[in-house]
Write an enzyme that holds these catalytic residues in place. Sequence first.
Site, mmCIF file in Angstrom:
data_model
loop_
_atom_site.group_PDB
_atom_site.id
_atom_site.type_symbol
_atom_site.label_atom_id
_atom_site.label_comp_id
_atom_site.label_asym_id
_atom_site.label_seq_id
_atom_site.Cartn_x
_atom_site.Cartn_y
_atom_site.Cartn_z
ATOM 1 N N ARG A 103 7.911 -7.353 13.301
ATOM 2 C CA ARG A 103 8.522 -6.929 12.027
ATOM 3 C C ARG A 103 9.340 -8.110 11.547
ATOM 4 O O ARG A 103 10.288 -8.527 12.228
ATOM 5 C CB ARG A 103 9.381 -5.685 12.243
ATOM 6 C CG ARG A 103 10.250 -5.349 11.056
ATOM 7 C CD ARG A 103 10.865 -3.975 11.131
ATOM 8 N NE ARG A 103 9.866 -2.940 10.930
ATOM 9 C CZ ARG A 103 10.151 -1.661 10.674
ATOM 10 N NH1 ARG A 103 11.409 -1.257 10.605
ATOM 11 N NH2 ARG A 103 9.192 -0.787 10.499
ATOM 12 N N HIS A 130 3.119 -2.934 4.961
ATOM 13 C CA HIS A 130 3.475 -2.091 6.116
ATOM 14 C C HIS A 130 2.220 -1.300 6.545
ATOM 15 O O HIS A 130 2.139 -0.086 6.375
ATOM 16 C CB HIS A 130 4.621 -1.154 5.731
ATOM 17 C CG HIS A 130 5.302 -0.499 6.898
ATOM 18 N ND1 HIS A 130 4.973 -0.765 8.208
ATOM 19 C CD2 HIS A 130 6.300 0.433 6.952
ATOM 20 C CE1 HIS A 130 5.744 -0.040 9.019
ATOM 21 N NE2 HIS A 130 6.545 0.691 8.280
ATOM 22 N N GLN A 133 2.243 1.948 8.855
ATOM 23 C CA GLN A 133 2.701 3.162 8.186
ATOM 24 C C GLN A 133 1.542 3.841 7.459
ATOM 25 O O GLN A 133 1.307 5.044 7.608
ATOM 26 C CB GLN A 133 3.812 2.808 7.184
ATOM 27 C CG GLN A 133 4.337 4.014 6.435
ATOM 28 C CD GLN A 133 5.028 4.998 7.365
ATOM 29 O OE1 GLN A 133 5.897 4.617 8.130
ATOM 30 N NE2 GLN A 133 4.642 6.272 7.312
ATOM 31 N N ASP A 221 9.621 6.070 -1.335
ATOM 32 C CA ASP A 221 10.274 5.290 -0.276
ATOM 33 C C ASP A 221 11.641 4.886 -0.822
ATOM 34 O O ASP A 221 11.887 4.965 -2.043
ATOM 35 C CB ASP A 221 9.395 4.059 0.039
ATOM 36 C CG ASP A 221 9.934 3.205 1.182
ATOM 37 O OD1 ASP A 221 10.842 3.662 1.907
ATOM 38 O OD2 ASP A 221 9.450 2.063 1.347
ATOM 39 N N CYS A 261 7.824 7.590 3.947
ATOM 40 C CA CYS A 261 7.650 6.881 5.224
ATOM 41 C C CYS A 261 8.900 6.971 6.090
ATOM 42 O O CYS A 261 8.813 6.726 7.291
ATOM 43 C CB CYS A 261 7.281 5.433 4.961
ATOM 44 S SG CYS A 261 8.474 4.573 3.929
ATOM 45 N N ARG A 289 2.698 8.171 13.543
ATOM 46 C CA ARG A 289 2.839 6.750 13.847
ATOM 47 C C ARG A 289 2.464 6.513 15.307
ATOM 48 O O ARG A 289 1.799 5.541 15.641
ATOM 49 C CB ARG A 289 4.294 6.278 13.616
ATOM 50 C CG ARG A 289 4.778 6.335 12.169
ATOM 51 C CD ARG A 289 4.097 5.295 11.308
ATOM 52 N NE ARG A 289 4.230 3.955 11.833
ATOM 53 C CZ ARG A 289 5.274 3.151 11.608
ATOM 54 N NH1 ARG A 289 6.260 3.543 10.841
ATOM 55 N NH2 ARG A 289 5.316 1.921 12.123
HETATM 56 N N1 NVA Z 1 10.325 -0.248 2.194
HETATM 57 C C1 NVA Z 1 11.136 -0.012 3.360
HETATM 58 C C2 NVA Z 1 10.315 0.630 4.421
HETATM 59 C C3 NVA Z 1 11.072 1.008 5.650
HETATM 60 C C4 NVA Z 1 10.195 1.601 6.707
HETATM 61 C C5 NVA Z 1 11.727 -1.327 3.843
HETATM 62 O O1 NVA Z 1 11.014 -2.349 3.832
HETATM 63 O O2 NVA Z 1 12.898 -1.356 4.223
HETATM 64 N N1 CP Z 2 8.785 4.067 8.547
HETATM 65 C C1 CP Z 2 9.223 3.107 9.391
HETATM 66 O O1 CP Z 2 8.578 2.077 9.608
HETATM 67 O O2 CP Z 2 10.404 3.401 9.987
HETATM 68 P P1 CP Z 2 11.305 2.425 10.856
HETATM 69 O O3 CP Z 2 11.894 1.405 9.925
HETATM 70 O O4 CP Z 2 12.332 3.323 11.453
HETATM 71 O O5 CP Z 2 10.458 1.759 11.892
#
Ligand code: NVA
Ligand code: CP
Length: 309
Positions: A103, A130, A133, A221, A261, A289
Amino acid sequence: MKKDFLSIIDIDEYELESIVADAMHVKRLKSAGTAHEFLKGKSLGMIFEKASTRTRVSFEVGMTDLGGHALFLNPQDMQLGRGEEVRDTARVLARYVDAVMIRAYDHATIEEFARYSTVPVINGLSDSLHPCQVLADIMTLSERFSDLRDLRLAWIGDGNNVCNTWILSAALTGMEIVVASPPDYRPKDAVINQARAAGGRVTIVTDPEEAVREADVLYTDIWVSMGDEQERAERLRALKNYTIDSRLLARAPPDALVMHCLPAHRGEEITDEVLEGPQSIVWDQAENRLHAQKALLMRLIAGGMPPAD
Ligand code: NVA
Ligand code: CP
């Protein structure tokens, strides 16, 4: 199957179908308490530049369920945090583990890592995509609909990484994606054009009511993604009319489903009433997930699930 899973379009429709089928199978095995240690002795390295609840826990538990092991790696505790290069870290980790999940803030970091890694690399979220997801989300919809083709998903709010991934998945699933965003928060033209060139049906509108009118699924989201915190005030201002609340939901067909998500910010992109309401399937998404990523790990590390005896 490609070596890595950096984008949802790194798999084709047959691979997607097979991963979803495997995911449903391991979900049944887990629920029956049947051991399914198909990745015995295998290790997954997990690098998190950003916070995570679902991704971290589902990958870690997933590897344990499969008889393997996952290592949580905080870049600040690694030499990466002291300037060791991504390409060097990638080559070294590949000598120890069987796959790496990252990540990262910058999608280019994940691409560079994958280029230098001799083991599969999984995108656990970047600024632009992502895919894990949306893979779990597709599984979640496949549990409810025998055919996803011609379903319409209305994305409401920020045209962010999860939205981009849905747009790219349009040709893969045959679903129609309608995005309702304020003009300054639309997904990038490059992503829309790429999806359309692959045959995906993608429409961008400004009015959330127009997007939900004939939608089977409403998706939203958070308005302030990780890395966008300095823009918080202007984002809240620009997106304030893009909340999925009961008034907007009432404009959609009565059997429309609501997805998110997570994490959710109740009162911003979604109200408590809708998130907790009967049309919400967010907890199934979060659970899936685990199952979808187990199927993905088996595919990338072992070429798929072993045939039943
Ligand atoms: N769009 C959000 C998704 C979190 C799972 C982010 O990137 O923070
Ligand atoms: N939806 C998702 O990826 O959640 P986290 O940021 O908690 O991993």
